[in-house]
Design an enzyme around this catalytic site. Sequence first.
Site, short mmCIF file in Angstrom:
data_model
loop_
_atom_site.label_atom_id
_atom_site.label_comp_id
_atom_site.label_asym_id
_atom_site.label_seq_id
_atom_site.Cartn_x
_atom_site.Cartn_y
_atom_site.Cartn_z
N ASP A 209 0.84 -1.21 0.00
CA ASP A 209 0.00 0.00 0.00
C ASP A 209 0.87 1.26 0.00
O ASP A 209 0.36 2.38 -0.07
CB ASP A 209 -1.02 -0.01 1.15
CG ASP A 209 -0.38 -0.04 2.52
OD1 ASP A 209 0.86 -0.14 2.61
OD2 ASP A 209 -1.12 0.04 3.53
N SER A 210 2.21 1.07 0.01
CA SER A 210 3.11 2.20 -0.21
C SER A 210 2.84 2.84 -1.56
O SER A 210 3.28 3.96 -1.83
CB SER A 210 4.58 1.75 -0.13
OG SER A 210 4.80 0.61 -0.95
N ASP B 265 -1.13 -6.29 -0.37
CA ASP B 265 -1.31 -5.63 0.92
C ASP B 265 -2.79 -5.34 1.17
O ASP B 265 -3.48 -4.82 0.28
CB ASP B 265 -0.57 -4.29 0.89
CG ASP B 265 0.37 -4.11 2.05
OD1 ASP B 265 0.34 -4.92 2.99
OD2 ASP B 265 1.15 -3.14 2.01
N GLU C 199 9.63 -4.05 10.22
CA GLU C 199 9.97 -2.73 9.67
C GLU C 199 10.42 -1.79 10.78
O GLU C 199 9.77 -1.71 11.84
CB GLU C 199 8.77 -2.13 8.92
CG GLU C 199 9.09 -0.73 8.38
CD GLU C 199 8.10 -0.18 7.36
OE1 GLU C 199 7.13 -0.88 7.00
OE2 GLU C 199 8.31 0.98 6.93
O1 KIV Z 1 3.54 -1.11 1.58
C1 KIV Z 1 4.72 -1.50 1.54
O2 KIV Z 1 5.46 -1.30 0.58
C2 KIV Z 1 5.22 -2.23 2.70
C3 KIV Z 1 6.69 -2.47 2.78
C4 KIV Z 1 7.38 -1.22 3.13
C5 KIV Z 1 7.02 -3.59 3.68
O3 KIV Z 1 4.47 -2.59 3.56
#
Ligand code: KIV
Length: 286
Positions: free
Chosen positions: A44-45, A83, A182
């Site tokens: 979700d980044s 995610d 993280e």
């Molecule tokens: O959303 C994402 O990219 C993540 C990573 C930073 C582990 O959760």
Amino acid sequence: MRTTIRDIAAMKRRGKRISMITAYDYTSARIVEAAGVDIILVGDSLGQVVLGYDSTVPVTMDDMIHHISAVVRGTEKVHIVGDLPFMSYQASRSDAIRNAGRLLKEAGAQSVKLEGGRHVAKTMRRIVQSGIPVMAHIGLTPQAVHQMGGYRIQGRTTKAAIDLIEDAKAVEDAGAYALVLEGVPSQLAAIVTERLTIPTIGIGAGVHCDGQVQVFHDMMGLYTDFTPKHARKYAHLAEVMGTAVAEYIEDVRAQTFPSEDESFTLSPEVLAELTGNTGIVSQSER
Ligand code: KIV
């Protein structure tokens, strides 16, 4: 057959480090798979690096399904983790199972990731019991940015470290097949990694995890708003792309783009009919 959670578990047993990278679209997913990565996380980044939000909080299920589907279309063998976005699993267990199921059924992911330790362990167990593999995520959990009061390294006091170890045990007991750690001190990540049988995958958690994950746009030097301390830039694509676009603009202005080779031509007969004989178009329009 894509890489399975059994293959991922075997990597820890054999001491083979796991590489995971985020990807959010067809083209980058193809590049990442061709390079041989073990797991792609459609994180979700994407809310920040693709959609331009200032956190992951606004990301929706529709956003995730849209991007996971593109990554699935761009790959054949790699394991895809989708995610679960903020508020897609927190409000109720039935929401959590339904939404986790959508990431597999509608988008084509092989497993889902969700943030949290003991307080989401029961939810995780229910998702796993429904036949959906779960990757857990503890430590700095970006969806809880407002609760954490910013993006802060977690587990620095004795109590916080013990809490984090208990969270790690709880998600393993709940059936998670892997755990993202993280923003955690590397010694603490080493303790967690040693105590768990499932693989740990670190981001800002030092070298002792069973694997590492990085955000594609950070690694490639594409996201220039902010570079986290843990991110290593393996390329400087924002500069490369900026230079390429500037060259293109120059070529357009100088009329050196497109060339003859980059253009299409009419046959001499059609051209003659249009310009000479028929008068359909004037010389100046040629
Ligand atoms: O959303 C994402 O990219 C993540 C990573 C930073 C582990 O959760």
